[in-house]
Design a protein around this motif. Sequence first.
Motif, PDB file in Angstrom:
ATOM      1  N   LEU A   1       0.812  -1.169   0.014  1.00 16.19           N
ATOM      2  CA  LEU A   1       0.199  -0.050  -0.242  1.00 16.19           C
ATOM      3  C   LEU A   1       0.852   1.035   0.198  1.00 16.19           C
ATOM      4  O   LEU A   1       2.035   1.020   0.776  1.00 16.19           O
ATOM      5  N   ASP A   2       0.296   1.904  -1.342  1.00 17.00           N
ATOM      6  CA  ASP A   2       1.004   3.337  -1.177  1.00 17.00           C
ATOM      7  C   ASP A   2      -0.325   4.376  -0.909  1.00 17.00           C
ATOM      8  O   ASP A   2      -0.570   4.386  -1.800  1.00 17.00           O
ATOM      9  N   PRO A   3       0.219   4.911   0.441  1.00 20.98           N
ATOM     10  CA  PRO A   3      -0.862   5.861   1.463  1.00 20.98           C
ATOM     11  C   PRO A   3      -1.123   7.082   0.104  1.00 20.98           C
ATOM     12  O   PRO A   3      -2.160   7.438   0.302  1.00 20.98           O
ATOM     13  N   SER A   4      -0.035   7.893  -0.359  1.00 19.60           N
ATOM     14  CA  SER A   4      -0.169   8.574  -1.138  1.00 19.60           C
ATOM     15  C   SER A   4      -0.848   8.201  -2.432  1.00 19.60           C
ATOM     16  O   SER A   4      -2.328   8.913  -2.529  1.00 19.60           O
ATOM     17  N   THR A   5      -0.859   7.611  -3.237  1.00 18.21           N
ATOM     18  CA  THR A   5      -1.180   7.096  -4.529  1.00 18.21           C
ATOM     19  C   THR A   5      -2.629   7.010  -4.572  1.00 18.21           C
ATOM     20  O   THR A   5      -3.445   7.078  -5.164  1.00 18.21           O
ATOM     21  N   GLU A   6      -2.787   6.265  -2.898  1.00 12.59           N
ATOM     22  CA  GLU A   6      -4.296   5.399  -3.086  1.00 12.59           C
ATOM     23  C   GLU A   6      -5.542   6.760  -2.556  1.00 12.59           C
ATOM     24  O   GLU A   6      -6.164   6.576  -3.033  1.00 12.59           O
ATOM     25  N   LEU A   7      -4.844   7.446  -1.739  1.00 20.72           N
ATOM     26  CA  LEU A   7      -5.248   8.507  -0.975  1.00 20.72           C
ATOM     27  C   LEU A   7      -6.085   9.127  -2.493  1.00 20.72           C
ATOM     28  O   LEU A   7      -7.869   9.897  -2.729  1.00 20.72           O
ATOM     29  N   ASP A   8      -4.876  10.082  -3.376  1.00 17.01           N
ATOM     30  CA  ASP A   8      -5.116  10.809  -4.788  1.00 17.01           C
ATOM     31  C   ASP A   8      -5.701   9.934  -5.587  1.00 17.01           C
ATOM     32  O   ASP A   8      -6.859  10.566  -6.167  1.00 17.01           O
ATOM     33  N   ARG A   9      -5.880   8.585  -5.480  1.00 23.00           N
ATOM     34  CA  ARG A   9      -6.793   7.647  -6.360  1.00 23.00           C
ATOM     35  C   ARG A   9      -8.339   8.277  -4.963  1.00 23.00           C
ATOM     36  O   ARG A   9      -9.611   7.835  -6.331  1.00 23.00           O
ATOM     37  N   ILE A  10      -8.526   7.784  -4.753  1.00 23.56           N
ATOM     38  CA  ILE A  10     -10.179   8.021  -3.937  1.00 23.56           C
ATOM     39  C   ILE A  10     -10.283   9.782  -4.104  1.00 23.56           C
ATOM     40  O   ILE A  10     -11.551   9.322  -4.401  1.00 23.56           O
ATOM     41  N   VAL A  11      -9.237  10.526  -3.637  1.00 21.21           N
ATOM     42  CA  VAL A  11     -10.088  11.559  -3.828  1.00 21.21           C
ATOM     43  C   VAL A  11     -10.168  12.306  -5.790  1.00 21.21           C
ATOM     44  O   VAL A  11     -11.421  12.394  -6.021  1.00 21.21           O
ATOM     45  N   THR A  12      -9.693  11.855  -7.044  1.00 22.69           N
ATOM     46  CA  THR A  12      -9.980  12.007  -8.020  1.00 22.69           C
ATOM     47  C   THR A  12     -10.699  11.248  -8.739  1.00 22.69           C
ATOM     48  O   THR A  12     -11.726  11.984  -8.967  1.00 22.69           O
ATOM     49  N   ALA A  13     -11.167   9.735  -7.808  1.00 22.93           N
ATOM     50  CA  ALA A  13     -12.752   9.382  -8.765  1.00 22.93           C
ATOM     51  C   ALA A  13     -13.773   9.486  -8.262  1.00 22.93           C
ATOM     52  O   ALA A  13     -14.630   9.786  -8.520  1.00 22.93           O
ATOM     53  N   VAL A  14     -14.126  10.389  -6.798  1.00 29.47           N
ATOM     54  CA  VAL A  14     -15.028  10.446  -5.997  1.00 29.47           C
ATOM     55  C   VAL A  14     -15.468  11.855  -7.044  1.00 29.47           C
ATOM     56  O   VAL A  14     -16.475  12.021  -7.074  1.00 29.47           O
ATOM     57  N   GLY A  15     -14.531  12.725  -7.563  1.00 28.65           N
ATOM     58  CA  GLY A  15     -14.429  14.063  -8.231  1.00 28.65           C
ATOM     59  C   GLY A  15     -15.280  14.741  -7.386  1.00 28.65           C
ATOM     60  O   GLY A  15     -15.506  15.797  -7.927  1.00 28.65           O
ATOM     61  N   THR A  16     -15.450  14.835  -6.146  1.00 24.23           N
ATOM     62  CA  THR A  16     -16.154  16.301  -5.651  1.00 24.23           C
ATOM     63  C   THR A  16     -14.992  17.830  -5.525  1.00 24.23           C
ATOM     64  O   THR A  16     -13.673  16.879  -4.948  1.00 24.23           O
ATOM     65  N   SER A  17     -15.069  18.542  -5.500  1.00 22.62           N
ATOM     66  CA  SER A  17     -13.990  19.520  -5.422  1.00 22.62           C
ATOM     67  C   SER A  17     -14.388  20.569  -3.831  1.00 22.62           C
ATOM     68  O   SER A  17     -14.049  21.476  -3.701  1.00 22.62           O
ATOM     69  N   ARG A  18     -15.814  20.418  -3.187  1.00 22.43           N
ATOM     70  CA  ARG A  18     -15.879  21.505  -2.898  1.00 22.43           C
ATOM     71  C   ARG A  18     -16.192  20.836  -1.052  1.00 22.43           C
ATOM     72  O   ARG A  18     -16.106  19.258  -1.280  1.00 22.43           O
ATOM     73  N   CYS A  19     -16.167  21.281  -0.471  1.00 23.74           N
ATOM     74  CA  CYS A  19     -16.096  20.647   1.292  1.00 23.74           C
ATOM     75  C   CYS A  19     -17.760  20.042   1.188  1.00 23.74           C
ATOM     76  O   CYS A  19     -18.716  20.312   0.393  1.00 23.74           O
ATOM     77  N   ILE A  20     -17.818  19.069   1.876  1.00 21.34           N
ATOM     78  CA  ILE A  20     -18.540  18.215   1.930  1.00 21.34           C
ATOM     79  C   ILE A  20     -19.403  18.542   3.084  1.00 21.34           C
ATOM     80  O   ILE A  20     -19.090  18.554   4.457  1.00 21.34           O
ATOM     81  N   ALA A  21     -20.939  18.505   3.533  1.00 20.38           N
ATOM     82  CA  ALA A  21     -21.738  19.481   3.971  1.00 20.38           C
ATOM     83  C   ALA A  21     -22.926  17.977   4.318  1.00 20.38           C
ATOM     84  O   ALA A  21     -23.527  17.351   3.188  1.00 20.38           O
ATOM     85  N   LEU A  22     -22.767  17.676   5.417  1.00 16.80           N
ATOM     86  CA  LEU A  22     -23.324  16.281   6.432  1.00 16.80           C
ATOM     87  C   LEU A  22     -24.594  17.245   7.106  1.00 16.80           C
ATOM     88  O   LEU A  22     -24.051  17.445   8.547  1.00 16.80           O
ATOM     89  N   ALA A  23     -25.772  16.652   7.634  1.00 11.78           N
ATOM     90  CA  ALA A  23     -26.879  16.123   8.713  1.00 11.78           C
ATOM     91  C   ALA A  23     -26.525  15.704   9.610  1.00 11.78           C
ATOM     92  O   ALA A  23     -25.899  14.366   9.786  1.00 11.78           O
TER      93      ALA A  23
END
Length: 220
Positions: A56-78
């Motif tokens: 596991l390479d945390p940097s590579t996999e975290l970038d992959r997750i963020v890119t695949a999700v495709g959200t650029s804005r803060c996430i608001a949850l109730a």
Amino acid sequence: MTSWLGVALLPSPAHQTAAIRLQNDVGGGLALHPPLSPDGNLPHVTVFQGPFLDSLDPSTELDRIVTAVGTSRCIALASAGVVYQPTGWVFLSLERRPLLEKIQQTALEALTPHLDRAAFERSKDVSQFSDEERESFARYGYRYTGAAYAPHITLGRAEETVARELVRSVPGRVHVPEGWVFDRFSFYVMGESGAHAEIVEEVALATRAGSGSPSGVRTR
């Protein structure tokens, strides 16, 4: 060597402070463990956590997750309220948005090949898990995936009867903020009871100026 790591959403600075205050308020003088802190055990919403191989390479996999999700804005949850979870857990439950389900599924696809399945806690008492939680635990070594996914901020753990009473007494005693904002993803080292003990990698959610295109900003 096995590394116990997790992926999480981290709250904005104001909501980090609010979560720490909420843990203290819910505890009402009875310390919930482990204590939340801006310098150590960070409030967070776990996406996934478990034992990982050296592949596991945390940097590579975290970038992959963020890119695949495709959200650029803060996430608001109730907020869905402060709830009890067997055994002895006190959670701030959060709404289960489709976006969160997509985030977790993306994380599972990226991280499952690196799981150290030999390190799963096969002797763990799962008698009070739901059927979905037992299935999740057997498959991934983590209780809350798929149908069992339960977005939450862990407010801590206490003796069983104490935890139940604290949750029962929250209405009318504790103000629980209705909305929570998350502005970062992190890869973290698991601490006491799966706590967010140390940041390994962190990516902020941001929007590229003038384009509106997703752009993860690495902050560490």
